[in-house]
Enzyme design. Structure first.
Site, short mmCIF file in Angstrom:
data_model
loop_
_atom_site.label_atom_id
_atom_site.label_comp_id
_atom_site.label_asym_id
_atom_site.label_seq_id
_atom_site.Cartn_x
_atom_site.Cartn_y
_atom_site.Cartn_z
N LYS A 113 0.87 -1.17 0.00
CA LYS A 113 0.00 0.00 0.00
C LYS A 113 0.90 1.22 0.00
O LYS A 113 1.98 1.22 0.59
CB LYS A 113 -0.95 0.02 1.19
N THR A 128 7.04 5.52 1.72
CA THR A 128 6.01 5.35 2.74
C THR A 128 5.04 4.26 2.32
O THR A 128 4.26 4.45 1.40
CB THR A 128 5.24 6.66 2.93
N GLU A 188 -0.91 10.22 -5.09
CA GLU A 188 -2.09 11.01 -4.75
C GLU A 188 -2.30 12.17 -5.72
O GLU A 188 -1.46 13.07 -5.82
CB GLU A 188 -1.96 11.54 -3.32
N ASN A 199 -4.82 15.96 0.67
CA ASN A 199 -4.08 16.09 1.93
C ASN A 199 -4.62 17.22 2.81
O ASN A 199 -4.44 17.19 4.03
CB ASN A 199 -2.60 16.27 1.64
N SER A 232 -9.82 15.86 8.23
CA SER A 232 -10.99 16.73 8.52
C SER A 232 -12.24 16.24 7.83
O SER A 232 -12.19 15.31 7.04
CB SER A 232 -10.69 18.17 8.10
#
EC number: 2.3.1.35
Length: 389
Positions: free
Chosen positions: A171, A182, A262, A384, A389
């Site tokens: 992932k 990462t 992303e 991001n 949120s």
């Protein structure tokens, strides 16, 4: 297929907790049924290593583990002693179900930093995943989906050696930098490997794959790459062949991370050639791949070679010797910088294609290195900005 492609491995998945309103499964257990239990890892160099990284790095000192539990959605990082206890309790739970010692269960977590796990839900998920254990292709595919966070697709690989198999999953989509990258990655094999062989092979494979990708220059607290060998094939491989297969598997998974960066619209290969040695070529490629200005330019289909050479110029001469007045830069085969000055018209470059090749020649030696990265887009910012949120 994924991690169940190699003989001797089972996977089970569960919905351990809600993640961002999602109801998908987000915990997986992978079990090595043997007869061997070789397991080795490569981990993040981040000084704020997460609790599961601390645990797993410690228990793999002797190169053995019979299972791994991975949860997504919560990194269990920066959670102090309580986070370490949660990791240990997860290992104890899985070990009790599998008839193992807790120190034979690796733990990996990925997700938001700074939050304790909902431990009751995690332990319930371990129960569910254990009940779901299977060795078929479907089980492996489900495991690869369960470890996703901001990924838009699961990422897997399967390869065949001379009488043995490799399977893998990873992932990763953001917080990708060339210091391991990462991610959570597990590669399984049914080859007969001792811990020393496995450790050497994994480190070499990571150096030429996961250590050479960069989405956004950000390093995580949870990066983990594991290699587990069951020995179920009974085949002790030629290590040169095995290394080549493992290199291929890691490179394939690394490229899939770049392909799912992303918000990315372009994949960018930075190739530096003509260096005195590979170390210098890699230092230069990483410097260019780390340029947010360059990534933004590519997002706008702008072959701005000035952003290439300005980043290249930050590499100390002690790391890579070259004469700026001899350097050339090509964008998709068009030499826009020739001898450190303007070359062909940048308007000749077509950057509407999803893959961009930037070739830099130092004209100093014969060594080269590649680093892959992505462009940075408005979508990356949106993903991001809204992450917690």
């Amino acid at each position: 297929m994924s991690v169940t492609y190699a003989a001797g491995f089972q996977a089970g998945t569960a919905k351990a907790h809600r993640t961002g309103g999602s109801e998908r499964k987000n915990l997986t257990m992978i079990v090595n049924q043997g007869p061997m239990d070789t397991a080795v890892g490569v981990f993040t160099p981040n000084r704020f290593r997460a609790a599961p990284v601390i645990w797993t790095e410690r228990i793999l000192t002797d190169g053995h583990a019979g299972a791994v539990v991975i949860n997504s959605g919560n990194a269990n990082a920066c959670t102090g002693q309580e986070g370490l206890e949660q990791t240990r309790n997860t290992a104890i739970k899985a070990a009790g179900l599998l008839g193992l010692e807790p120190e034979r269960v690796a733990i990996c977590s990925t997700g938001i930093i700074g939050h304790l796990l909902h431990l009751d839900a995690i332990l319930s998920g371990v129960d569910q995943a254990h009940a779901d254990l299977a060795g078929d292709d479907h089980a492996g595919a489900d495991a690869a989906k369960a470890i996703m966070t901001t990924d838009t697709t699961s990422k897997t690989v399967t390869l065949d050696g001379a009488g043995y198999r490799l399977g893998g999953m990873v992932k990763g989509s953001g917080m990708i930098a060339p210091q391991l990258a990462t991610m959570i990655c597990l590669i399984t094999t049914d080859a007969v490997l001792d811990p020393g062989q496995a450790r050497t092979a994994l480190r070499r494979a990571c150096d030429t794959s996961f250590n050479r990708i960069d989405v956004d220059g950000c390093m995580s607290t949870n990066d983990t790459v594991l290699l587990m060998a069951s020995g179920a094939s009974g085949v002790r491989p030629d290590m040169e062949e095995f290394q080549a297969l493992l290199d291929h598997a890691c490179s394939d998974l690394a490229r899939q991370i770049i392909g799912d960066g992303e918000g990315a619209h372009h994949q960018i290969r930075i190739r530096v050639q003509g260096a005195d040695d590979e170390y210098g070529a890699l230092a230069c490629a990483r410097a260019v791949a780390g340029s947010n200005l360059l990534k933004c330019a590519v997002a706008g289909n702008d072959p701005n070679w000035g952003r290439v050479v300005s980043s290249l110029g930050t590499v100390p001469e002690s790391e890579a010797a070259y004469d700026p007045a001899r350097v050339s830069v090509d964008f998709n085969g068009i030499r826009v910088c020739d001898g450190g000055k303007p070359g062909q018209d940048p308007d000749l470059v077509d950057l509407t294609l999803p893959e961009v090749h930037i070739d830099i020649d130092l004209h100093q030696g014969s060594a080269q290195a590649d680093v892959w990265t992505d462009d940075l887009t408005h979508d990356y910012v949106a993903i991001n900005a809204d992450y917690t949120s």
